[in-house]
Design a protein around this motif. Sequence first.
Motif, PDB file in Angstrom:
ATOM      1  N   LYS A  19      -9.404  -4.646   9.767  1.00  0.00           N
ATOM      2  CA  LYS A  19     -10.612  -3.948   9.302  1.00  0.00           C
ATOM      3  C   LYS A  19     -10.247  -2.820   8.349  1.00  0.00           C
ATOM      4  N   VAL A  20      -9.281  -2.010   8.740  1.00  0.00           N
ATOM      5  CA  VAL A  20      -8.877  -0.859   7.922  1.00  0.00           C
ATOM      6  C   VAL A  20      -8.211  -1.332   6.626  1.00  0.00           C
ATOM      7  N   LEU A  21      -7.341  -2.329   6.730  1.00  0.00           N
ATOM      8  CA  LEU A  21      -6.625  -2.824   5.557  1.00  0.00           C
ATOM      9  C   LEU A  21      -7.563  -3.479   4.555  1.00  0.00           C
ATOM     10  N   LYS A  22      -8.528  -4.251   5.027  1.00  0.00           N
ATOM     11  CA  LYS A  22      -9.463  -4.912   4.112  1.00  0.00           C
ATOM     12  C   LYS A  22     -10.279  -3.891   3.330  1.00  0.00           C
ATOM     13  N   ARG A  23     -10.690  -2.816   3.989  1.00  0.00           N
ATOM     14  CA  ARG A  23     -11.437  -1.758   3.276  1.00  0.00           C
ATOM     15  C   ARG A  23     -10.592  -1.192   2.139  1.00  0.00           C
ATOM     16  N   GLU A  24      -9.321  -0.977   2.399  1.00  0.00           N
ATOM     17  CA  GLU A  24      -8.429  -0.402   1.391  1.00  0.00           C
ATOM     18  C   GLU A  24      -8.152  -1.404   0.265  1.00  0.00           C
ATOM     19  N   LEU A  25      -7.904  -2.652   0.615  1.00  0.00           N
ATOM     20  CA  LEU A  25      -7.596  -3.675  -0.383  1.00  0.00           C
ATOM     21  C   LEU A  25      -8.791  -4.003  -1.271  1.00  0.00           C
ATOM     22  N   GLU A  26     -10.015  -3.794  -0.766  1.00  0.00           N
ATOM     23  CA  GLU A  26     -11.213  -4.098  -1.536  1.00  0.00           C
ATOM     24  C   GLU A  26     -11.584  -3.016  -2.548  1.00  0.00           C
ATOM     25  N   LYS A  27     -10.922  -1.866  -2.505  1.00  0.00           N
ATOM     26  CA  LYS A  27     -11.199  -0.806  -3.468  1.00  0.00           C
ATOM     27  C   LYS A  27     -10.776  -1.246  -4.868  1.00  0.00           C
ATOM     28  N   GLU A  28     -11.598  -0.894  -5.849  1.00  0.00           N
ATOM     29  CA  GLU A  28     -11.351  -1.305  -7.230  1.00  0.00           C
ATOM     30  C   GLU A  28      -9.960  -0.901  -7.724  1.00  0.00           C
ATOM     31  N   GLU A  29      -9.527   0.302  -7.367  1.00  0.00           N
ATOM     32  CA  GLU A  29      -8.225   0.779  -7.855  1.00  0.00           C
ATOM     33  C   GLU A  29      -7.048   0.011  -7.244  1.00  0.00           C
ATOM     34  N   ASN A  30      -7.297  -0.805  -6.223  1.00  0.00           N
ATOM     35  CA  ASN A  30      -6.229  -1.579  -5.584  1.00  0.00           C
ATOM     36  C   ASN A  30      -6.259  -3.054  -5.974  1.00  0.00           C
ATOM     37  N   ALA A  31      -7.076  -3.400  -6.977  1.00  0.00           N
ATOM     38  CA  ALA A  31      -7.159  -4.787  -7.434  1.00  0.00           C
ATOM     39  C   ALA A  31      -5.779  -5.273  -7.875  1.00  0.00           C
ATOM     40  N   GLY A  32      -5.399  -6.457  -7.439  1.00  0.00           N
ATOM     41  CA  GLY A  32      -4.118  -7.043  -7.832  1.00  0.00           C
ATOM     42  C   GLY A  32      -2.941  -6.600  -6.995  1.00  0.00           C
ATOM     43  N   LEU A  33      -3.175  -5.720  -6.024  1.00  0.00           N
ATOM     44  CA  LEU A  33      -2.090  -5.247  -5.163  1.00  0.00           C
ATOM     45  C   LEU A  33      -2.116  -5.990  -3.829  1.00  0.00           C
ATOM     46  N   TYR A  34      -0.961  -6.039  -3.208  1.00  0.00           N
ATOM     47  CA  TYR A  34      -0.806  -6.666  -1.898  1.00  0.00           C
ATOM     48  C   TYR A  34      -0.323  -5.615  -0.902  1.00  0.00           C
ATOM     49  N   LEU A  35      -0.491  -5.924   0.359  1.00  0.00           N
ATOM     50  CA  LEU A  35       0.067  -5.088   1.409  1.00  0.00           C
ATOM     51  C   LEU A  35       1.545  -5.413   1.540  1.00  0.00           C
ATOM     52  N   ARG A  36       2.392  -4.394   1.522  1.00  0.00           N
ATOM     53  CA  ARG A  36       3.830  -4.575   1.723  1.00  0.00           C
ATOM     54  C   ARG A  36       4.247  -3.889   3.020  1.00  0.00           C
ATOM     55  N   VAL A  37       5.015  -4.605   3.827  1.00  0.00           N
ATOM     56  CA  VAL A  37       5.680  -4.013   4.985  1.00  0.00           C
ATOM     57  C   VAL A  37       7.149  -3.916   4.613  1.00  0.00           C
ATOM     58  N   TYR A  38       7.749  -2.768   4.872  1.00  0.00           N
ATOM     59  CA  TYR A  38       9.156  -2.578   4.521  1.00  0.00           C
ATOM     60  C   TYR A  38       9.861  -1.814   5.638  1.00  0.00           C
ATOM     61  N   VAL A  39      11.172  -1.912   5.647  1.00  0.00           N
ATOM     62  CA  VAL A  39      11.991  -1.216   6.635  1.00  0.00           C
ATOM     63  C   VAL A  39      12.321   0.158   6.071  1.00  0.00           C
TER      64      VAL A  39
END
Length: 108
Positions: A19-39
């Motif tokens: 729910k939280v991630l989808k809200r962030e990913l749907e923002k216009e300024e985040n178009a074309g970006l993916y969620l990255r998990v890193y160590v």
Amino acid sequence: MWMECGPYMKCKITRNAAKVLKRELEKEENAGLYLRVYVTHAHGDHAHYGLRLDERREDDELVSTDKGIDVLLTKGDEWLDGVKIDYLYLPEEGFVITNPLRGNHGDH
């Protein structure tokens, strides 16, 4: 050439986190970006993780999740295969990233 989403590496996202991630990913300024998990760092028998929105790179594997969110993981990184992203409200609100496949069930 990008490798398509495949069943190679795994990532689980809980309903709360999605729910939280989808809200962030749907923002216009985040178009074309993916969620990255890193160590952030690994020591002993476990690792610590971070999250950010990022562009895809050649050494990434794009992992599809059952929540409709594609996640970038660095190909071949054992610490990332099997990560679980959760979002907790108590005791503190925020993301918690663990890897049950690597024996990491939470921060110490």
